[in-house]
Motif scaffolding. Sequence first.
Motif, PDB file in Angstrom:
ATOM      1  N   SER A 248     -11.749  20.528  15.069  1.00  0.00           N
ATOM      2  CA  SER A 248     -10.896  21.077  14.034  1.00  0.00           C
ATOM      3  C   SER A 248     -11.759  21.630  12.928  1.00  0.00           C
ATOM      4  CB  SER A 248      -9.843  20.081  13.682  1.00  0.00           C
ATOM      5  OG  SER A 248      -8.937  20.485  12.824  1.00  0.00           O
ATOM      6  N   ASN A 249     -12.447  20.734  12.443  1.00  0.00           N
ATOM      7  CA  ASN A 249     -13.481  21.105  11.404  1.00  0.00           C
ATOM      8  C   ASN A 249     -14.349  22.074  11.682  1.00  0.00           C
ATOM      9  OD1 ASN A 249     -12.373  18.897   9.850  1.00  0.00           O
ATOM     10  ND2 ASN A 249     -13.891  17.648  10.247  1.00  0.00           N
ATOM     11  N   ALA A 250     -14.842  22.066  12.790  1.00  0.00           N
ATOM     12  CA  ALA A 250     -15.761  23.477  13.175  1.00  0.00           C
ATOM     13  C   ALA A 250     -15.215  24.858  13.202  1.00  0.00           C
ATOM     14  CB  ALA A 250     -16.347  23.015  14.527  1.00  0.00           C
ATOM     15  N   VAL A 251     -13.901  24.990  13.569  1.00  0.00           N
ATOM     16  CA  VAL A 251     -13.406  26.317  13.683  1.00  0.00           C
ATOM     17  C   VAL A 251     -12.279  26.509  12.636  1.00  0.00           C
ATOM     18  CG1 VAL A 251     -13.679  26.301  16.232  1.00  0.00           C
ATOM     19  CG2 VAL A 251     -11.509  25.362  15.224  1.00  0.00           C
ATOM     20  N   GLY A 252     -12.350  25.584  11.664  1.00  0.00           N
ATOM     21  CA  GLY A 252     -11.311  25.800  10.416  1.00  0.00           C
ATOM     22  C   GLY A 252      -9.781  25.825  10.956  1.00  0.00           C
ATOM     23  N   LEU A 253      -9.283  24.988  11.898  1.00  0.00           N
ATOM     24  CA  LEU A 253      -7.912  24.934  12.342  1.00  0.00           C
ATOM     25  C   LEU A 253      -7.486  23.676  12.077  1.00  0.00           C
ATOM     26  CD1 LEU A 253      -5.896  26.863  14.063  1.00  0.00           C
ATOM     27  CD2 LEU A 253      -6.861  25.779  16.039  1.00  0.00           C
ATOM     28  N   ASP A 254      -6.098  23.476  11.539  1.00  0.00           N
ATOM     29  CA  ASP A 254      -5.644  22.151  11.522  1.00  0.00           C
ATOM     30  C   ASP A 254      -5.511  21.466  12.632  1.00  0.00           C
ATOM     31  OD1 ASP A 254      -2.451  22.384  12.550  1.00  0.00           O
ATOM     32  OD2 ASP A 254      -3.019  24.049  11.477  1.00  0.00           O
ATOM     33  N   ARG A 255      -5.283  20.182  12.458  1.00  0.00           N
ATOM     34  CA  ARG A 255      -5.464  19.098  13.527  1.00  0.00           C
ATOM     35  C   ARG A 255      -4.444  19.530  14.727  1.00  0.00           C
ATOM     36  NH1 ARG A 255      -6.802  13.298  10.449  1.00  0.00           N
ATOM     37  NH2 ARG A 255      -8.610  14.330   9.380  1.00  0.00           N
ATOM     38  N   ALA A 256      -3.104  19.689  14.246  1.00  0.00           N
ATOM     39  CA  ALA A 256      -1.939  19.940  15.282  1.00  0.00           C
ATOM     40  C   ALA A 256      -2.506  21.041  16.083  1.00  0.00           C
ATOM     41  CB  ALA A 256      -0.676  19.720  14.338  1.00  0.00           C
ATOM     42  N   ASN A 257      -2.601  22.148  15.496  1.00  0.00           N
ATOM     43  CA  ASN A 257      -2.978  23.487  16.147  1.00  0.00           C
ATOM     44  C   ASN A 257      -4.234  23.300  17.222  1.00  0.00           C
ATOM     45  OD1 ASN A 257      -0.849  25.094  15.147  1.00  0.00           O
ATOM     46  ND2 ASN A 257      -1.764  25.698  13.508  1.00  0.00           N
TER      47      ASN A 257
ATOM     48  N   ALA B  45      -4.970  21.057  24.580  1.00  0.00           N
ATOM     49  CA  ALA B  45      -3.791  20.568  25.545  1.00  0.00           C
ATOM     50  C   ALA B  45      -3.755  21.941  26.363  1.00  0.00           C
ATOM     51  CB  ALA B  45      -2.611  20.358  25.227  1.00  0.00           C
ATOM     52  N   ARG B  46      -3.533  23.056  25.851  1.00  0.00           N
ATOM     53  CA  ARG B  46      -3.480  24.310  26.738  1.00  0.00           C
ATOM     54  C   ARG B  46      -4.940  24.806  27.367  1.00  0.00           C
ATOM     55  NH1 ARG B  46      -2.085  28.409  23.080  1.00  0.00           N
ATOM     56  NH2 ARG B  46      -1.812  26.918  21.305  1.00  0.00           N
TER      57      ARG B  46
ATOM     58  N   ASN C 116     -14.960  28.788   1.098  1.00  0.00           N
ATOM     59  CA  ASN C 116     -14.657  27.669   2.271  1.00  0.00           C
ATOM     60  C   ASN C 116     -13.825  26.754   1.670  1.00  0.00           C
ATOM     61  OD1 ASN C 116     -14.589  26.727   4.849  1.00  0.00           O
ATOM     62  ND2 ASN C 116     -16.045  24.964   4.357  1.00  0.00           N
ATOM     63  N   GLU C 117     -14.145  26.029   0.754  1.00  0.00           N
ATOM     64  CA  GLU C 117     -13.353  24.858  -0.048  1.00  0.00           C
ATOM     65  C   GLU C 117     -11.852  25.206  -0.254  1.00  0.00           C
ATOM     66  OE1 GLU C 117     -14.074  21.616   0.940  1.00  0.00           O
ATOM     67  OE2 GLU C 117     -15.958  22.458   1.598  1.00  0.00           O
ATOM     68  N   LEU C 118     -11.734  26.412  -0.411  1.00  0.00           N
ATOM     69  CA  LEU C 118     -10.293  26.710  -1.106  1.00  0.00           C
ATOM     70  C   LEU C 118      -9.308  26.865   0.005  1.00  0.00           C
ATOM     71  CD1 LEU C 118     -11.426  29.720  -3.246  1.00  0.00           C
ATOM     72  CD2 LEU C 118     -10.741  27.231  -3.981  1.00  0.00           C
ATOM     73  N   SER C 119      -9.675  27.085   1.386  1.00  0.00           N
ATOM     74  CA  SER C 119      -9.053  27.167   2.398  1.00  0.00           C
ATOM     75  C   SER C 119      -8.170  25.827   2.734  1.00  0.00           C
ATOM     76  CB  SER C 119      -9.849  27.198   3.766  1.00  0.00           C
ATOM     77  OG  SER C 119      -9.176  27.400   5.085  1.00  0.00           O
ATOM     78  N   ARG C 120      -6.877  26.116   3.248  1.00  0.00           N
ATOM     79  CA  ARG C 120      -6.281  24.709   3.680  1.00  0.00           C
ATOM     80  C   ARG C 120      -6.855  24.164   4.841  1.00  0.00           C
ATOM     81  NH1 ARG C 120      -1.381  27.190   6.454  1.00  0.00           N
ATOM     82  NH2 ARG C 120      -1.285  25.042   7.515  1.00  0.00           N
ATOM     83  N   THR C 121      -7.772  24.946   5.618  1.00  0.00           N
ATOM     84  CA  THR C 121      -8.529  24.282   6.886  1.00  0.00           C
ATOM     85  C   THR C 121     -10.127  24.431   6.531  1.00  0.00           C
ATOM     86  OG1 THR C 121      -8.048  25.990   8.142  1.00  0.00           O
ATOM     87  CG2 THR C 121      -6.507  23.919   8.392  1.00  0.00           C
TER      88      THR C 121
END
Length: 188
Positions: free
Chosen positions: A83-92, A98-99, A168-173
Amino acid sequence: MTTRAPSKRIAAKAAPAPAHAADGSEWRHTALEVRPGFLIRRLHQIHVALFIEECAPEGITPVQYSILTALDQMGPSEQIALSNAVGLDRANTADVIARLAERRFIQRRGSRTDKRKKVAELTDVGRALLARLETGVERAHQRTLAALPAKDRKQFIEYLVRLVETNNELSRTPIRRERKSAAATGDA
């Protein structure tokens, strides 16, 4: 491929606002199609369309490709590290993993040191997929940049990197690069 200059209509609307426009109205008077945010979003949409077109036979999305590439580069990793490496939230991230696991491109297991944590790992099927995608992904990147003169492409990428890293730090992820270690995989 030839490059086109911006149309006169767009260039005229893009003229900077007077220096005294301290009230933030500079952008209000700038044509939508030359605003940075609009252009970045449109370029992203265009690149996604090119990626999907080039990689259609494999049915992989750019986000799935990012997760697979991160696993290829990082090795077995906890979902939070991905999640941290690709800038994607944990749920996504969990949903994408899973897919990908359903399609046997990755495998998941509990961490040996903390059973609450899941570790994802690229499978041989996933590695073979990345190899098959290589040419299509290369074409998608080339097509995205094709309108720029060859000499300007590297500079464009450098500017994109600077903009992303600076903000980067301004992003939600925000993207957080972690070095591969026992802590990253949950295994000592």
